[in-house]
Motif scaffolding. Structure first.
Motif, PDB file in Angstrom:
ATOM      1  N   VAL A   8       0.842  -1.205   0.000  1.00  0.00           N
ATOM      2  CA  VAL A   8       0.000   0.000   0.000  1.00  0.00           C
ATOM      3  C   VAL A   8       0.874   1.250   0.000  1.00  0.00           C
ATOM      4  O   VAL A   8       0.636   2.208  -0.745  1.00  0.00           O
ATOM      5  CB  VAL A   8      -0.953   0.007   1.212  1.00  0.00           C
ATOM      6  CG1 VAL A   8      -1.705   1.342   1.297  1.00  0.00           C
ATOM      7  CG2 VAL A   8      -1.944  -1.142   1.131  1.00  0.00           C
ATOM      8  N   ALA A   9       1.907   1.236   0.841  1.00  0.00           N
ATOM      9  CA  ALA A   9       2.806   2.393   0.953  1.00  0.00           C
ATOM     10  C   ALA A   9       3.483   2.697  -0.374  1.00  0.00           C
ATOM     11  O   ALA A   9       3.578   3.857  -0.797  1.00  0.00           O
ATOM     12  CB  ALA A   9       3.844   2.146   2.037  1.00  0.00           C
ATOM     13  N   LYS A  10       3.943   1.642  -1.064  1.00  0.00           N
ATOM     14  CA  LYS A  10       4.628   1.830  -2.343  1.00  0.00           C
ATOM     15  C   LYS A  10       3.684   2.432  -3.375  1.00  0.00           C
ATOM     16  O   LYS A  10       4.046   3.375  -4.102  1.00  0.00           O
ATOM     17  CB  LYS A  10       5.163   0.484  -2.833  1.00  0.00           C
ATOM     18  CG  LYS A  10       5.947   0.585  -4.143  1.00  0.00           C
ATOM     19  CD  LYS A  10       6.484  -0.799  -4.547  1.00  0.00           C
ATOM     20  CE  LYS A  10       7.250  -0.702  -5.868  1.00  0.00           C
ATOM     21  NZ  LYS A  10       7.776  -2.027  -6.287  1.00  0.00           N
ATOM     22  N   GLU A  11       2.445   1.912  -3.421  1.00  0.00           N
ATOM     23  CA  GLU A  11       1.471   2.395  -4.398  1.00  0.00           C
ATOM     24  C   GLU A  11       1.045   3.834  -4.101  1.00  0.00           C
ATOM     25  O   GLU A  11       0.828   4.633  -5.022  1.00  0.00           O
ATOM     26  CB  GLU A  11       0.243   1.478  -4.390  1.00  0.00           C
ATOM     27  CG  GLU A  11      -0.824   1.827  -5.414  1.00  0.00           C
ATOM     28  CD  GLU A  11      -0.358   1.614  -6.851  1.00  0.00           C
ATOM     29  OE1 GLU A  11      -0.941   2.244  -7.756  1.00  0.00           O
ATOM     30  OE2 GLU A  11       0.591   0.829  -7.069  1.00  0.00           O
ATOM     31  N   ALA A  12       0.935   4.175  -2.793  1.00  0.00           N
ATOM     32  CA  ALA A  12       0.486   5.512  -2.394  1.00  0.00           C
ATOM     33  C   ALA A  12       1.617   6.527  -2.384  1.00  0.00           C
ATOM     34  O   ALA A  12       1.369   7.738  -2.261  1.00  0.00           O
ATOM     35  CB  ALA A  12      -0.171   5.454  -1.012  1.00  0.00           C
ATOM     36  N   GLY A  13       2.864   6.042  -2.485  1.00  0.00           N
ATOM     37  CA  GLY A  13       4.015   6.940  -2.468  1.00  0.00           C
ATOM     38  C   GLY A  13       4.290   7.528  -1.105  1.00  0.00           C
ATOM     39  O   GLY A  13       4.724   8.680  -0.985  1.00  0.00           O
ATOM     40  N   VAL A  14       4.037   6.722  -0.054  1.00  0.00           N
ATOM     41  CA  VAL A  14       4.300   7.171   1.318  1.00  0.00           C
ATOM     42  C   VAL A  14       5.094   6.092   2.042  1.00  0.00           C
ATOM     43  O   VAL A  14       5.280   4.976   1.529  1.00  0.00           O
ATOM     44  CB  VAL A  14       2.984   7.450   2.087  1.00  0.00           C
ATOM     45  CG1 VAL A  14       2.182   8.564   1.419  1.00  0.00           C
ATOM     46  CG2 VAL A  14       2.145   6.170   2.202  1.00  0.00           C
ATOM     47  N   ALA A  15       5.537   6.411   3.238  1.00  0.00           N
ATOM     48  CA  ALA A  15       6.276   5.437   4.044  1.00  0.00           C
ATOM     49  C   ALA A  15       5.310   4.436   4.685  1.00  0.00           C
ATOM     50  O   ALA A  15       4.161   4.771   4.963  1.00  0.00           O
ATOM     51  CB  ALA A  15       7.060   6.155   5.135  1.00  0.00           C
ATOM     52  N   PRO A  16       5.763   3.186   4.927  1.00  0.00           N
ATOM     53  CA  PRO A  16       4.915   2.206   5.613  1.00  0.00           C
ATOM     54  C   PRO A  16       4.411   2.722   6.965  1.00  0.00           C
ATOM     55  O   PRO A  16       3.283   2.401   7.376  1.00  0.00           O
ATOM     56  CB  PRO A  16       5.841   0.997   5.783  1.00  0.00           C
ATOM     57  CG  PRO A  16       6.808   1.109   4.639  1.00  0.00           C
ATOM     58  CD  PRO A  16       7.037   2.581   4.480  1.00  0.00           C
ATOM     59  N   SER A  17       5.240   3.523   7.651  1.00  0.00           N
ATOM     60  CA  SER A  17       4.813   4.066   8.952  1.00  0.00           C
ATOM     61  C   SER A  17       3.617   5.001   8.787  1.00  0.00           C
ATOM     62  O   SER A  17       2.754   5.089   9.676  1.00  0.00           O
ATOM     63  CB  SER A  17       5.968   4.820   9.619  1.00  0.00           C
ATOM     64  OG  SER A  17       6.411   5.895   8.810  1.00  0.00           O
ATOM     65  N   THR A  18       3.552   5.697   7.648  1.00  0.00           N
ATOM     66  CA  THR A  18       2.409   6.578   7.380  1.00  0.00           C
ATOM     67  C   THR A  18       1.132   5.761   7.212  1.00  0.00           C
ATOM     68  O   THR A  18       0.068   6.125   7.738  1.00  0.00           O
ATOM     69  CB  THR A  18       2.657   7.423   6.118  1.00  0.00           C
ATOM     70  OG1 THR A  18       3.807   8.236   6.323  1.00  0.00           O
ATOM     71  CG2 THR A  18       1.464   8.312   5.804  1.00  0.00           C
ATOM     72  N   VAL A  19       1.238   4.641   6.501  1.00  0.00           N
ATOM     73  CA  VAL A  19       0.080   3.758   6.332  1.00  0.00           C
ATOM     74  C   VAL A  19      -0.384   3.248   7.696  1.00  0.00           C
ATOM     75  O   VAL A  19      -1.582   3.213   7.985  1.00  0.00           O
ATOM     76  CB  VAL A  19       0.406   2.583   5.393  1.00  0.00           C
ATOM     77  CG1 VAL A  19      -0.793   1.638   5.283  1.00  0.00           C
ATOM     78  CG2 VAL A  19       0.818   3.083   4.020  1.00  0.00           C
ATOM     79  N   SER A  20       0.557   2.875   8.549  1.00  0.00           N
ATOM     80  CA  SER A  20       0.214   2.398   9.891  1.00  0.00           C
ATOM     81  C   SER A  20      -0.515   3.470  10.685  1.00  0.00           C
ATOM     82  O   SER A  20      -1.464   3.196  11.415  1.00  0.00           O
ATOM     83  CB  SER A  20       1.482   1.966  10.634  1.00  0.00           C
ATOM     84  OG  SER A  20       2.095   0.868   9.997  1.00  0.00           O
ATOM     85  N   ARG A  21      -0.041   4.713  10.536  1.00  0.00           N
ATOM     86  CA  ARG A  21      -0.687   5.817  11.266  1.00  0.00           C
ATOM     87  C   ARG A  21      -2.085   6.100  10.715  1.00  0.00           C
ATOM     88  O   ARG A  21      -2.991   6.477  11.468  1.00  0.00           O
ATOM     89  CB  ARG A  21       0.189   7.072  11.203  1.00  0.00           C
ATOM     90  CG  ARG A  21       1.480   6.960  12.016  1.00  0.00           C
ATOM     91  CD  ARG A  21       2.179   8.299  12.148  1.00  0.00           C
ATOM     92  NE  ARG A  21       3.377   8.173  12.968  1.00  0.00           N
ATOM     93  CZ  ARG A  21       4.615   8.159  12.499  1.00  0.00           C
ATOM     94  NH1 ARG A  21       4.820   8.272  11.190  1.00  0.00           N
ATOM     95  NH2 ARG A  21       5.651   8.028  13.306  1.00  0.00           N
TER      96      ARG A  21
END
Length: 340
Positions: A8-21
């Motif tokens: 998800v993070a790669k597709e959204a262009g954000v860090a995995p920690s951002t997805v977790s938040r």
């Protein structure tokens, strides 16, 4: 293979920690980013692990609902189904699920509430009523547990969140509607006398009669007992009076149907011999014969805004308690006629 947070993070262009938040609904993440990440999660078919989310946030993502009566009895009345539909909609929008009380008595319902609170089974509770000598609300206040009421509290109204109609005004308008049709001998058939909604609507009824100089007869005021919807006894009592009323304000569509059936069995036609106005504008009012003139209390909105306000309070604990009044309006159908 199942979709991961890294995907998800790669597709959204954000860090995995951002997805977790985003999953944890962290206030550190902007609404724009949350919306973007959630859209990617939806498109990729990512499903959050709610058990893990509960552990991280120390929350259940569940809202408890305390029924007025046993769930089996409450679901007889479509008003409560419409309220629950509104609650469910607000919960769905905020990723919450519901937990209903299932007790068959007031004591059993109270025990259900204790289990919800002490067992940390829910994050907050919607109480679908306001009544005298209630155990639930004082207990929730004592436990400092988040809750909202559907109905104005009978005590400490300024300290308790609630969503309600202006039931005094709504009943005043319903009674005035009958008075404008030429009726003076007007009865009112309430719910149980110890519920706040009943008290408020009787008050509004009395105010309308007083304003227009109509007779106030204590024998015209009837209450339902033990949640029963059998209108036969009430109809017999009203028709047996020396001067029976020519019109009735009935506090619930479902109960109105019972009263109309009893009146028909006694040879009294509606609206020919007796005009009837009721409350809630449920499906019953449309399917009744004759169809019911009724006060639309917007039951779905009562439910939706009770849950929505409560969830907002959970997300913003420092927020001041909110109380909302949902507007009402009279829907004219076939159960009232002008008295010549």
């Amino acid at each position: 293979m199942s979709v991961t947070i890294k995907d998800v993070a790669k597709e959204a262009g954000v860090a995995p920690s951002t997805v977790s938040r985003v999953i944890a609904d962290s206030p550190r993440i902007s609404q724009v980013t949350k919306k973007k990440v959630k859209k990617v999660m939806e498109d990729m078919g990512y499903h959050m692990n709610y058990n893990a989310r509960v552990l991280v946030r120390q929350a259940t993502q569940k809202i408890g609902v305390v029924m007025k009566h046993s769930s089996s009895h409450s679901f007889d009345n479509p008003f409560f189904s419409e309220v629950l539909s509104g609650i469910s909609k607000a919960c769905q929008e905020n990723d919450y699920s519901l937990n209903l009380t299932t007790g068959e008595s007031e004591e059993a319902i109270f025990r259900d509430v204790i289990k919800m609170v002490q067992g940390k089974r829910v994050d907050a509770i919607v109480v679908l009523y306001s009544k005298e000598d209630d155990q639930v609300v004082p207990y929730l206040m004592q436990q400092n547990f988040p809750f909202v009421m559907v109905g104005k509290p009978l005590m400490e109204a300024s300290n308790i969140m609630y969503v309600d109609n202006d039931n005094v005004q709504a009943s005043n308008e319903a009674t005035d509607y009958l008075i404008q049709l030429g009726h003076e001998r007007i009865g009112i058939v309430g719910g149980e006398a110890d519920f706040e909604v009943t008290k408020a609507r009787v008050e509004g009824y009395k105010k309308a009669l007083a304003l227009h100089g109509c007779p106030q007869n204590a024998s015209y005021i009837k209450y339902r007992k033990d949640g029963s919807y059998d209108g036969t006894i009430i109809a017999e009592e009203l028709l047996g009076l020396p001067e029976p009323p020519t019109a009735l304000v009935i506090m619930d569509d479902f109960h109105a149907l019972s009263i109309i059936t009893a009146l028909k069995e006694a040879g009294v036609s509606v609206p020919g011999d007796m005009s009837v106005i009721s409350f809630n504008n449920t499906i019953v009012s449309r399917l009744s014969s004759p169809s019911l003139t009724t006060v639309d209390t917007n039951a779905g909105q009562l439910g939706y805004y009770s849950a929505d306000t409560l969830i907002e309070k959970l997300q913003k604990p420092a927020m001041m308690n909110k109380s909302l009044i949902i507007p009402t309006n009279i829907v004219e159908r076939e159960s009232c006629r002008e008295l010549k």
